[in-house]
Design an enzyme around this catalytic site. Structure first.
Site, short mmCIF file in Angstrom:
data_model
loop_
_atom_site.label_atom_id
_atom_site.label_comp_id
_atom_site.label_asym_id
_atom_site.label_seq_id
_atom_site.Cartn_x
_atom_site.Cartn_y
_atom_site.Cartn_z
N SER A 93 10.97 -22.72 -2.27
CA SER A 93 11.02 -21.26 -2.17
C SER A 93 12.46 -20.76 -2.05
N PHE A 131 14.78 -11.06 -2.10
CA PHE A 131 14.18 -10.20 -3.11
C PHE A 131 13.13 -9.33 -2.44
N THR A 134 7.61 -6.49 -2.18
CA THR A 134 6.36 -6.24 -1.44
C THR A 134 6.59 -5.27 -0.27
N TRP A 165 7.42 -9.41 4.26
CA TRP A 165 7.22 -10.79 3.80
C TRP A 165 8.36 -11.26 2.92
N GLU A 371 3.73 -14.48 -5.07
CA GLU A 371 4.01 -14.47 -6.52
C GLU A 371 2.75 -14.18 -7.33
P1 TGC Z 1 1.36 -3.13 -15.74
O1 TGC Z 1 1.09 -1.76 -16.28
O2 TGC Z 1 0.45 -4.25 -16.12
O3 TGC Z 1 2.84 -3.56 -16.13
C1 TGC Z 1 3.96 -2.70 -16.02
C2 TGC Z 1 4.95 -3.14 -17.08
O4 TGC Z 1 5.38 -4.49 -16.80
C3 TGC Z 1 5.03 -5.37 -17.90
N1 TGC Z 1 4.60 -6.63 -17.27
C4 TGC Z 1 5.33 -7.74 -17.22
N2 TGC Z 1 6.52 -8.03 -17.74
C5 TGC Z 1 7.01 -9.27 -17.51
N3 TGC Z 1 6.37 -10.21 -16.77
C6 TGC Z 1 5.16 -9.94 -16.23
N4 TGC Z 1 4.55 -10.85 -15.49
C7 TGC Z 1 4.59 -8.65 -16.44
N5 TGC Z 1 3.45 -8.05 -16.04
C8 TGC Z 1 3.46 -6.82 -16.56
C9 TGC Z 1 3.95 -4.64 -18.65
O5 TGC Z 1 3.92 -5.05 -19.99
C10 TGC Z 1 4.38 -3.19 -18.49
O6 TGC Z 1 5.48 -2.99 -19.37
P2 TGC Z 1 5.75 -1.54 -20.02
O7 TGC Z 1 6.94 -1.77 -20.88
O8 TGC Z 1 4.49 -1.23 -20.77
O9 TGC Z 1 5.99 -0.61 -18.88
O10 TGC Z 1 1.48 -2.98 -14.15
P3 TGC Z 1 0.37 -2.81 -13.02
O11 TGC Z 1 0.91 -1.85 -12.03
O12 TGC Z 1 -0.96 -2.54 -13.65
O13 TGC Z 1 0.36 -4.24 -12.32
C11 TGC Z 1 -0.16 -5.34 -12.88
C12 TGC Z 1 -0.17 -6.52 -11.85
C13 TGC Z 1 -1.24 -6.33 -10.80
C14 TGC Z 1 -0.49 -7.75 -12.67
C15 TGC Z 1 1.20 -6.65 -11.17
O14 TGC Z 1 1.44 -5.60 -10.31
C16 TGC Z 1 1.34 -7.95 -10.36
O15 TGC Z 1 1.71 -8.97 -10.92
N6 TGC Z 1 1.06 -7.91 -9.03
C17 TGC Z 1 1.32 -9.04 -8.14
C18 TGC Z 1 2.53 -8.74 -7.30
C19 TGC Z 1 3.34 -9.97 -7.00
O16 TGC Z 1 3.21 -11.00 -7.63
N7 TGC Z 1 4.26 -9.87 -6.06
C20 TGC Z 1 5.16 -10.93 -5.76
C21 TGC Z 1 6.28 -10.49 -4.85
S1 TGC Z 1 7.67 -11.59 -4.79
C22 TGC Z 1 7.11 -12.95 -4.02
O17 TGC Z 1 5.99 -13.13 -3.71
C23 TGC Z 1 8.14 -13.98 -3.72
S2 TGC Z 1 7.51 -15.35 -2.90
C24 TGC Z 1 8.84 -16.28 -2.57
C25 TGC Z 1 8.98 -17.48 -3.45
O18 TGC Z 1 8.83 -17.41 -4.69
O19 TGC Z 1 9.21 -18.52 -2.93
P1 FAD Z 2 -3.20 -7.93 -0.75
O1 FAD Z 2 -2.64 -7.37 -2.00
O2 FAD Z 2 -3.57 -7.02 0.35
O3 FAD Z 2 -4.46 -8.82 -1.11
C1 FAD Z 2 -5.44 -9.22 -0.13
C2 FAD Z 2 -6.60 -9.88 -0.88
O4 FAD Z 2 -7.17 -8.96 -1.81
C3 FAD Z 2 -6.16 -11.09 -1.70
O5 FAD Z 2 -7.17 -12.07 -1.64
C4 FAD Z 2 -6.03 -10.53 -3.10
O6 FAD Z 2 -6.23 -11.51 -4.11
C5 FAD Z 2 -7.18 -9.53 -3.10
N1 FAD Z 2 -6.99 -8.46 -4.10
C6 FAD Z 2 -5.98 -7.57 -4.20
N2 FAD Z 2 -6.14 -6.78 -5.26
C7 FAD Z 2 -7.29 -7.19 -5.86
C8 FAD Z 2 -8.01 -6.80 -7.03
N3 FAD Z 2 -7.54 -5.82 -7.82
N4 FAD Z 2 -9.16 -7.43 -7.33
C9 FAD Z 2 -9.63 -8.45 -6.57
N5 FAD Z 2 -9.00 -8.87 -5.46
C10 FAD Z 2 -7.84 -8.26 -5.11
N6 FAD Z 2 7.21 -10.63 -1.41
C11 FAD Z 2 8.45 -10.26 -1.83
O7 FAD Z 2 8.63 -9.17 -2.39
N7 FAD Z 2 9.53 -11.06 -1.66
C12 FAD Z 2 9.43 -12.28 -1.06
O8 FAD Z 2 10.44 -12.98 -0.93
C13 FAD Z 2 8.14 -12.69 -0.58
N8 FAD Z 2 8.02 -13.87 0.09
C14 FAD Z 2 6.80 -14.19 0.67
C15 FAD Z 2 6.72 -15.31 1.49
C16 FAD Z 2 5.51 -15.63 2.10
C17 FAD Z 2 5.44 -16.81 3.02
C18 FAD Z 2 4.36 -14.86 1.85
C19 FAD Z 2 3.04 -15.21 2.47
C20 FAD Z 2 4.44 -13.74 1.05
C21 FAD Z 2 5.68 -13.38 0.45
N9 FAD Z 2 5.81 -12.22 -0.31
C22 FAD Z 2 7.04 -11.83 -0.78
C23 FAD Z 2 4.67 -11.29 -0.44
C24 FAD Z 2 3.62 -11.72 -1.44
O9 FAD Z 2 4.06 -11.57 -2.76
C25 FAD Z 2 2.35 -10.90 -1.16
O10 FAD Z 2 1.82 -11.37 0.05
C26 FAD Z 2 1.34 -11.00 -2.28
O11 FAD Z 2 1.81 -10.35 -3.44
C27 FAD Z 2 -0.04 -10.43 -1.88
O12 FAD Z 2 0.06 -9.21 -1.26
P2 FAD Z 2 -0.68 -8.92 0.15
O13 FAD Z 2 -0.33 -10.02 1.06
O14 FAD Z 2 -0.36 -7.53 0.54
O15 FAD Z 2 -2.22 -9.07 -0.17
#
Ligand code: TGC
Ligand code: FAD
Length: 392
Positions: A93, A131, A134, A165, A371
């Site tokens: 990570s 980064f 969230t 987070w 992610e």
């Molecule tokens: P949506 O309308 O689908 O997309 C908006 C625009 O983005 C484009 N796009 C992407 N482009 C590149 N890579 C992707 N994976 C993309 N997904 C979508 C899309 O084509 C569109 O482009 P444009 O030009 O038409 O504007 O957006 P939405 O609001 O409906 O959301 C879709 C959804 C739910 C899939 C997205 O919000 C999502 O992936 N949600 C999950 C959030 C998430 O993964 N958060 C992670 C936070 S960081 C983290 O967790 C770090 S952990 C630490 C570590 O890695 O160790």
């Molecule tokens: P929620 O979005 O509240 O989801 C709760 C539950 O609902 C999940 O089971 C989910 O799958 C489900 N759910 C949500 N939407 C739907 C749907 N449409 N349909 C069906 N089920 C659904 N974020 C950053 O930006 N930067 C970081 O560096 C980072 N590091 C992290 C490190 C750790 C250890 C952890 C645990 C998280 C980190 N995150 C970071 C945040 C992480 O990306 C979020 O926790 C993740 O995207 C999920 O969001 P949430 O926890 O709010 O869950």
């Protein structure tokens, strides 16, 4: 010698790819595995390994040499992630965030000046980043974020809001913060900012009580009237697409990393099963345990082939975010199953930090969630195959 590579995948790697993998393998054996159990129990990231990680070229390894990075291909980068997570998901990570979530956006959306100023120092580990996407009420749906950056008449910015987070949040010298720049609730004008964490109004608070990813710092970030110069803006960032592009890079690394955690658990379980004698013979000689081990190695081989092919597609410039979702979802899922089965095979010893299975099992629960949760990737794949979005 474990027989994990049953398909001789090694033979289709280049000499350079094998050399990169082996150097990180040795680093993990020498510097991570001897200490990680202790750090995990203490709930701390082993900071002293950062200089050697930098020396090995781990940070932003697939970014160009002209910015002080290793300039490796994406398969080598993936193998690095695999080996780091064989040590611990927290160590992978740390490298994922630094490379894919902080250096990549500076590389992809930054000005030439920003790239020259930050990337070499981040590759050398002198500057650590985090980064912030969230928020507490906007995890899976970051488009709803409420953090705002308001532009002043002189081109400077004022940032207000909070992120939740955030990996490396309290250790970082800079944060990439994603914020809306308009006023309306429907605003989609998300931009990225490089925020030095010593800017007045910036606070990072460690999240306590984690039972997963304990050898990793996770923080809440709060921004109260944080004043930023015009040059803090990543000029080429434009909309939610920009942070999602970063997530694609990080998810790619996780697809490989999860394989590393699975390998660690499988090899530990195999060695334990061959040595642990019960009812007069090694438990690995019983059919039930052989089924466990056969299932584990089968899933590992499949996951490696998936990651490798994805890497080759990425190197060819043809991979899609949906293909990355498929690999992240599958490989993290099989790794969580393998970690749990390995822990069970180890019996009571499986609950000790001296062994790795339970630590990986708990870590992988975070990896399953961050992610993009497993469910979110299901829906991304669902949309790709049906043409219908579950999010609208
Ligand atoms: P949506 O309308 O689908 O997309 C908006 C625009 O983005 C484009 N796009 C992407 N482009 C590149 N890579 C992707 N994976 C993309 N997904 C979508 C899309 O084509 C569109 O482009 P444009 O030009 O038409 O504007 O957006 P939405 O609001 O409906 O959301 C879709 C959804 C739910 C899939 C997205 O919000 C999502 O992936 N949600 C999950 C959030 C998430 O993964 N958060 C992670 C936070 S960081 C983290 O967790 C770090 S952990 C630490 C570590 O890695 O160790
Ligand atoms: P929620 O979005 O509240 O989801 C709760 C539950 O609902 C999940 O089971 C989910 O799958 C489900 N759910 C949500 N939407 C739907 C749907 N449409 N349909 C069906 N089920 C659904 N974020 C950053 O930006 N930067 C970081 O560096 C980072 N590091 C992290 C490190 C750790 C250890 C952890 C645990 C998280 C980190 N995150 C970071 C945040 C992480 O990306 C979020 O926790 C993740 O995207 C999920 O969001 P949430 O926890 O709010 O869950």
């Amino acid at each position: 010698m474990p027989t994990t590579d049953m398909y001789n995948i090694d033979s289709v790697l280049s000499e350079e790819e094998r050399a990169v993998r082996d150097s990180i393998h040795r680093f993990v054996d020498d510097r991570v595995l001897p200490v990680i159990g202790k750090y995990y129990i203490e709930g701390r990231f082993p900071k002293e390994i950062v200089p050697q990680m930098a020396e090995l070229g781990v940070f932003g390894a697939n970014l160009p040499e002209e910015y002080g990075c290793a300039g490796l291909n994406n398969v080598s980068y993936g193998l690095i992630m695999q080996e780091l997570e064989r040590g611990d998901s927290g160590v992978r990570s740390f490298a994922s965030v630094q490379g894919a979530l902080v250096m990549y956006p500076i590389y992809a959306f930054g000005s030439e000046e920003q790239k020259r100023r930050y990337l070499p120092k981040m590759a050398s580990g002198e500057i650590i980043g985090c980064f912030g996407l969230t928020e507490s009420d906007y995890g899976s749906n970051p488009s709803g974020m409420i953090t705002r950056a308001r532009e002043k008449s002189d081109g400077s910015w004022v940032l207000n809001g909070a992120k939740m987070w955030i990996t490396n949040g309290s250790t970082a010298q800079v944060a990439i913060v994603w914020a809306k720049t308009g006023d309306s609730k429907e605003d989609t004008s998300i931009r990225g900012f490089i925020v030095p964490t010593n800017t007045p109004g910036f606070k990072a608070k460690d999240q306590k009580g984690k039972l997963s990813l304990r050898a990793s710092d996770t923080s809440e970030l709060v921004f109260q009237d944080v004043r930023l110069p015009a040059e803090a803006l990543l000029p080429k960032s434009a909309g939610l697409r920009s942070p999602l592009m970063c997530l694609t890079q990080a998810r790619y690394g996780i697809a490989w990393g999860a394989v590393g955690a699975a390998i660690a658990c499988y090899e530990e379980a195999l060695a334990y099963g061959q040595n642990r004698v019960m009812f007069g013979k090694p438990i690995a000689g019983f059919q039930l345990q052989q089924q466990r081990l056969a299932d584990m190695v089968t899933e590992i081989v499949k996951a490696q082939l998936l990651a490798l092919h994805l890497g080759r597609l990425k190197d060819a410039g043809t991979f899609t975010p949906q293909q990355v979702s498929l690999a992240k979802r599958n490989n993290v899922n099989i790794a969580t199953d393998i970690a749990r089965e390995a822990r069970r095979l180890l019996g009571a010893n499986g609950i000790l930090a001296e062994y790795s299975a339970m630590r990986h099992m708990a870590n992988l629960e975070s990896v399953y969630t961050y992610e993009g949760t497993h469910d979110i990737h299901t829906l991304i794949i669902g949309q790709a195959v049906t043409g219908l979005s579950a999010f609208e």
